[in-house]
Design an enzyme around this catalytic site. Structure first.
Site, PDB file in Angstrom:
ATOM      1  N   LYS A  69       4.322   7.220  11.572  1.00 58.89           N
ATOM      2  CA  LYS A  69       3.395   7.302  10.310  1.00 58.89           C
ATOM      3  C   LYS A  69       3.314   8.843  10.241  1.00 58.89           C
ATOM      4  O   LYS A  69       2.925   9.494  11.278  1.00 58.89           O
ATOM      5  CB  LYS A  69       2.202   6.593  10.769  1.00 58.89           C
ATOM      6  CG  LYS A  69       1.367   5.950   9.642  1.00 58.89           C
ATOM      7  CD  LYS A  69       0.486   4.799   9.936  1.00 58.89           C
ATOM      8  CE  LYS A  69      -0.432   4.480   8.944  1.00 58.89           C
ATOM      9  NZ  LYS A  69      -1.220   3.186   9.098  1.00 58.89           N
ATOM     10  N   ASP A  93       4.955  -3.036   9.999  1.00 54.10           N
ATOM     11  CA  ASP A  93       4.727  -3.816  11.361  1.00 54.10           C
ATOM     12  C   ASP A  93       3.331  -4.556  11.301  1.00 54.10           C
ATOM     13  O   ASP A  93       3.452  -5.772  11.802  1.00 54.10           O
ATOM     14  CB  ASP A  93       5.070  -2.943  12.420  1.00 54.10           C
ATOM     15  CG  ASP A  93       4.248  -1.321  12.307  1.00 54.10           C
ATOM     16  OD1 ASP A  93       3.492  -1.190  11.447  1.00 54.10           O
ATOM     17  OD2 ASP A  93       4.285  -0.722  13.444  1.00 54.10           O
ATOM     18  N   GLY A  94       2.398  -4.008  11.118  1.00 51.01           N
ATOM     19  CA  GLY A  94       1.125  -4.877  11.046  1.00 51.01           C
ATOM     20  C   GLY A  94       0.764  -5.938  10.209  1.00 51.01           C
ATOM     21  O   GLY A  94       0.652  -7.169  10.748  1.00 51.01           O
ATOM     22  N   HIS A 118       0.786  -1.431  -0.036  1.00 55.97           N
ATOM     23  CA  HIS A 118       0.260  -0.130  -0.222  1.00 55.97           C
ATOM     24  C   HIS A 118       0.954   1.509  -0.069  1.00 55.97           C
ATOM     25  O   HIS A 118       0.433   2.236  -0.163  1.00 55.97           O
ATOM     26  CB  HIS A 118      -1.025  -0.045   1.118  1.00 55.97           C
ATOM     27  CG  HIS A 118      -0.257  -0.335   2.599  1.00 55.97           C
ATOM     28  ND1 HIS A 118       0.010  -1.465   2.786  1.00 55.97           N
ATOM     29  CD2 HIS A 118      -0.051   0.678   3.706  1.00 55.97           C
ATOM     30  CE1 HIS A 118       0.900  -1.293   3.908  1.00 55.97           C
ATOM     31  NE2 HIS A 118       0.418  -0.078   4.521  1.00 55.97           N
ATOM     32  N   GLU A 164       2.865 -24.025   3.238  1.00 56.58           N
ATOM     33  CA  GLU A 164       2.726 -24.065   1.798  1.00 56.58           C
ATOM     34  C   GLU A 164       2.862 -22.630   1.383  1.00 56.58           C
ATOM     35  O   GLU A 164       3.032 -22.290   0.205  1.00 56.58           O
ATOM     36  CB  GLU A 164       1.136 -24.675   1.663  1.00 56.58           C
ATOM     37  CG  GLU A 164       1.282 -26.143   1.973  1.00 56.58           C
ATOM     38  CD  GLU A 164       1.033 -26.417   3.533  1.00 56.58           C
ATOM     39  OE1 GLU A 164       0.809 -25.562   4.268  1.00 56.58           O
ATOM     40  OE2 GLU A 164       1.129 -27.890   3.754  1.00 56.58           O
ATOM     41  N   HIS A 207      -5.128   6.444   8.448  1.00 55.00           N
ATOM     42  CA  HIS A 207      -4.430   5.121   7.426  1.00 55.00           C
ATOM     43  C   HIS A 207      -5.344   5.274   6.145  1.00 55.00           C
ATOM     44  O   HIS A 207      -6.577   5.588   6.353  1.00 55.00           O
ATOM     45  CB  HIS A 207      -4.812   3.679   8.165  1.00 55.00           C
ATOM     46  CG  HIS A 207      -4.327   2.784   7.242  1.00 55.00           C
ATOM     47  ND1 HIS A 207      -3.021   2.113   7.321  1.00 55.00           N
ATOM     48  CD2 HIS A 207      -4.946   1.964   6.251  1.00 55.00           C
ATOM     49  CE1 HIS A 207      -2.927   1.249   6.282  1.00 55.00           C
ATOM     50  NE2 HIS A 207      -4.057   1.028   5.882  1.00 55.00           N
TER      51      HIS A 207
END
Lengths: 630, 630
Positions: B241, B149-150, B72, B365, B255
């Site tokens: 941020k 980090d999220g 993003h 996987e 955000h």
């Protein structure tokens, strides 16, 4: 029972569990005896000296729970429940037969299995949900979960690790059977239990390393775990795969191989029988579950009718959030789980109303769905929600939720190209295919706020897994608050006795279909418009009536890729009648742009519906040969 | 350049990256400016003082790679490449427009993007594959990956953490932009970087904590990372941020929100412009990539024809393993990845022949497929394989591999109920639906060893993602080694001019269809039998010929759930012609049992084919009224 008699009693239980596991897999001709043998003391101690449960009532909500995350050790689980008296031990020899519920991996066909396991890394996620459920119902029940060491490679395990710490689940105790071998080779950690423990400590778990064949050490570890506050405990048990049989013990190459009848089996059973301590007592029966605490009422209250005005613009995702909060007020079993997108899915409405039943899992869709499975297995009605595209992250969990037929109510927002500028990575265009493939999964796709509210409530009380697809942009309310919507239903929005075709739409494309209707009507072409809000099951009866009454030509239009979605659902419903279905869907990887531009560019706008209907209604005239003027 | 001039130069780059990110998202009216601002120094230092690459030739295999796992922050990535001279900075204002390749999240439509990101946790998995690829081609190129980090909540990140350490990827350097806010709230770690570092250390990573806005500290961290041997390095960068703009900095609630044109935007740009160091030089251009090392030849050799005898019994999964090993000998770009099931998928044949190109990912996987995406993006031809059901674990990665149109060749073994006793958790019954939904994914399902060998080779050299479905039980070889198979093809196995119906099968059901043919022939009923080994694209031409020649009745039979598989593919191909398709498929959750019992029980055995054809060929006579004898 005194420790001096309990220890040999439990050792004998472990030996008998090994004998039963080996015998049943040999009888079946397949299975994983060596993976059972390594964990025999772990299971013997849990079942006969640690867990409080009623073997005659495995569904008792105050039972301590045991989840076999390493599901391939199923024979060990079955042997333990038989030893506890849940069923006749003789039935163990029916393992893996078509007529028996003692399947190759555990499923809830068995009363003592809450969630199906066998896809590694899922059991511990479900255990997180069970521990949360105990908190929800104010039960002192503890949750135990047994993992394999190879299983710790799965990312889902580390999502559970984070969730367990964040939610301070001190009622959760996990055990890893560290037998150092995976299926095809040694694990990454082999027998370096300290290294594996460091990973768990790194996430904040309390860790205890023990000899997994030392009954006393295991009991002490469980005791310490029970006294640990504010965080879950991981018992790392050093074990030997194939423990107890000389030619299996700690050997690679025996994964998933039963012993052959004859000398091989006889030698193994002989060795094990020789290990039984003569004269040791039987262990005491399992402790009864603790008396329940105060229980919230589970009689759901009525939910008010939707309060939207016709024509009002409301995103279906927002209607979802609002009705979910109302559902939570009406029924204490309703819980919500989020993956840090509550302000996009609008599950934040639920959080505000019911913070104690809102579980934040952060950006970890696997444990979000896995914990929902655990919650559902014990009577909660969980609504995990995220962007629909990111539910694909949890598809293996959804598959297993289908196998368990759990009441997990998934909601995916931001479906399709109608999200616009964020681009293809954020657009769910395969979610209907993914969910429809699960045969018992209800799939709903409302187009407006009113139908969303009704369908969310319907989904909540319909047995089994369900998926609700919501949309990012606002759409106009077209239904009356008292209109009826049901699973397997549809709404005929336009019809006449002059209809020459049927257009089937759902979600955002309903509005494209309605625009197309108006344009076609101006040209004197009448079509039937159906809102197929229930994608699975689909309303075959209404579609077949339309097929008969409109001449048989169908156009489907969906904000989804061409395969596996609405078009396929409609074709499957009417195709055997020979009805032609022309499908409008997204047929290539889309890109960023405005929603309206994208509907147009990728072939699902009103114009495309008009074109398709026009082609159906007025078959193309064969191109005339060049007219030669003589 | 001296440090005393480099540092202000890089600071100015960072400020300009912020300005460009804010300006472009405001122009677009959507996007994530604050997530760009936090990482501006990280990106500025990597692009202008650390990475060696040619901005005019982003595909150069010896370029250091940069993966934006936190996709993003795309505007920041675009601004950095523009600053490096890859394209005109003015184009940044076309962000997120339909006509621009500067999409909301990065995709390989842009020459400087190797893999699409935007689904969190995937970029670091791809980076693992890129680092493995550098080793494969003996390049000194390093791989850098920027995470949020999220994002560290995603299990896939921890699969990558394990793979990076196991494969000793000291050519991999990751950076986490620890700005403490996710989308909807603070992350679990917030600004406790030590806690987050402990998780990485727990898996064995070298960790460095720095102030992510301190240019000198970042440069020093990269230097130390480059000197670190035998393990990857994680730089944990403490950031704010919205850094650089007073009303955005370190604030929750911003955000994914662009600044509004007018006062808001003007103030932000004014504040940032005031931070530009006057008189500071431009940074030096990026360092050129290192001279390449020895390169393996990339001209593939011919592969010998399959060496199976007609009638021989060979499992398609075993034929897969054998031909994969041969492909590896013929083409050094071919690599294989495993999730600890190499002795079930038979990729162990490849490991034995080419151990240096066989990547063990253990039971994980997501990173198996994610690393394959990274490898494919740099020219390798990766074959990740596992049980088909467990590929559902990686569906979000497969979805993104489709968006990137990467040469990832997935193989799933143990498809369907034909695996038998292991039960539903191990049976893939939704894999065809899952893979067919990806519009550019080739889907192949061979029934015997010969067709498997041919189709694996076809898949290897067909552009884009592909999926090959293999079977557990042995099946007889029915094809000659020199028979031809191609993507989009099929084989007509039985036909006559008296055919009254067409049976379309694939994989194990081909043999059920052939058995049914024999039984029907004895009754004088002739049917056409088609092996639809190419499920996507399906051989519509052959199906339509059959429809015309056999009277239009179709029976499909597949070892898969009813929705999204072979039946839907056939119906989509012939349904618009009004052909009736009767689908035999698994319509409920199956269970353990013998393979033959399960084919019968779940409706896909020869008997069911006979019954369906009989019903089609001889329409049921209307029930006669009770005959009254007078």
């Amino acid at each position: 029972m005194e420790s001096s008699t309990l220890v040999p009693a439990l050792r004998n239980v472990a030996t008998r569990l090994r004998i039963d596991s080996i015998r049943s897999t040999s009888e079946a001709g397949s299975g994983h005896p060596t993976s059972c043998c390594s964990a025999a003391e772990i299971v013997a101690t849990l079942f006969f000296a640690e867990m409080r449960f009623d073997p005659q009532d495995p569904h008792h909500v105050d039972n301590d729970r045991f989840v076999l995350s390493k599901g391939h050790a199923a024979p060990l689980l079955y042997a333990a429940w038989a030893a506890a008296g849940a069923f006749d031990r003789a039935k163990l020899l029916e393992l893996r037969q078509l007529g028996s519920d003692l399947e190759g991996h555990p499923t809830p066909r068995l009363s003592f299995v809450d969630v199906a396991t066998g896809s590694l890394g899922q059991g511990i996620c479900a255990a997180v949900g069970m521990a949360l459920n105990a908190r929800r119902i104010e039960s002192t029940a503890r949750t135990y979960v047994l993992l394999g060491d190879g299983e710790c490679a799965e990312g889902a395990v580390w999502e559970a690790a984070q969730a367990g710490v964040y939610h301070r689940l001190d009622n959760l105790c996990a055990v890893i059977d560290v037998n150092r071998f995976g299926q095809s080779r040694a694990t990454r950690w082999a027998h370096d239990l300290e290294a594996l423990a460091r990973s768990w400590q790194g996430f904040g778990w309390h860790t205890i390393i023990v000899d997994g064949h030392d009954v006393s050490a295991l009991l002490e570890a469980y005791r310490v775990a029970k006294q640990t506050e504010d965080r879950p405990t991981m018992v790392l048990a050093r074990t030997l795969k194939g423990k107890g049989v000389s030619f299996l013990e700690d050997r690679d190459g025996w994964h998933g191989k039963p012993l052959k009848h004859g000398e091989q089996l006889a030698q193994a059973l002989g060795e094990l029988e020789a290990q039984l301590v003569e004269g040791a007592p039987e262990p005491p029966p399992p402790l009864a579950p603790m008396a329940p605490g105060r229980r919230p009422a589970t009689v759901p209250q009525a939910i008010a009718a939707p309060a939207y005005r016709l024509g009002e613009s409301v995103a279906t995702r927002e209607a979802y959030g609002r009705v979910l909060a109302a559902l939570g007020s009406a029924d204490p079993r309703v819980v919500a789980l989020d993956a840090d997108v509550k302000n996009s899915t609008f599950s934040e409405h639920f959080e505000r109303a019911h913070p104690d039943r809102f579980y934040q899992m952060f950006i970890a869709e696997q444990v979000m769905v896995g914990a929902a499975m655990g919650l559902a297995s014990l009577g909660a009605i969980p609504f995990p929600s995220s962007f629909a595209c990111f539910l694909s992250r949890a598809y293996d969990f959804i598959r297993m939720a289908g196998i368990s037929n759990l009441n997990v109510k998934l909601t995916g927002s931001h479906a399709g190209v109608s999200i616009g500028e964020d681009g293809p990575s954020q657009m769910a265009l395969e979610d209907l295919a993914m969910m429809r493939a699960v045969p018992n999964c209800t799939v709903l796709y409302p187009c407006d706020a009113v139908s969303t509210e009704h369908l969310v409530v319907r989904a909540a009380y319909h047995p089994g897994p369900a998926y609700i697809r919501t949309t990012r942009p606002k759409t106009p309310v077209i239904y009356d608050a008292h209109d009826e919507f049901h699973i397997g239903g549809s709404r005929v929005l336009r019809q006449s006795d002059r209809d020459v075709a049927t257009v089937v739409a759902a979600g955002v494309t309903v509005f494209e279909a309605l625009k197309a209707y108006d344009e076609l009507a101006q040209e004197g072409i009448h079509v039937r418009i159906i809102d197929a809000y229930s994608i699975q099951p689909i309303d075959a009866a209404t579609l077949l009536v339309a097929a008969r009454q409109t001449g048989g030509g169908f156009v489907t239009v969906e904000d989804h890729y061409a395969n596996g979605g609405l078009g396929d659902a409609v074709a499957a419903a009417v195709g055997e009648e020979g009805v032609r279905v022309h499908r409008l869907a997204v047929r290539e990887i889309p890109r960023s742009g405005r929603p309206d531009e994208l509907l147009e560019r990728f072939g699902i706008s009103a114009r495309h519906v008009v074109d398709a209907v026009t082609r159906l209604a007025r078959p193309a005239v064969a191109a005339e040969p060049d007219a030669v003027p003589r």
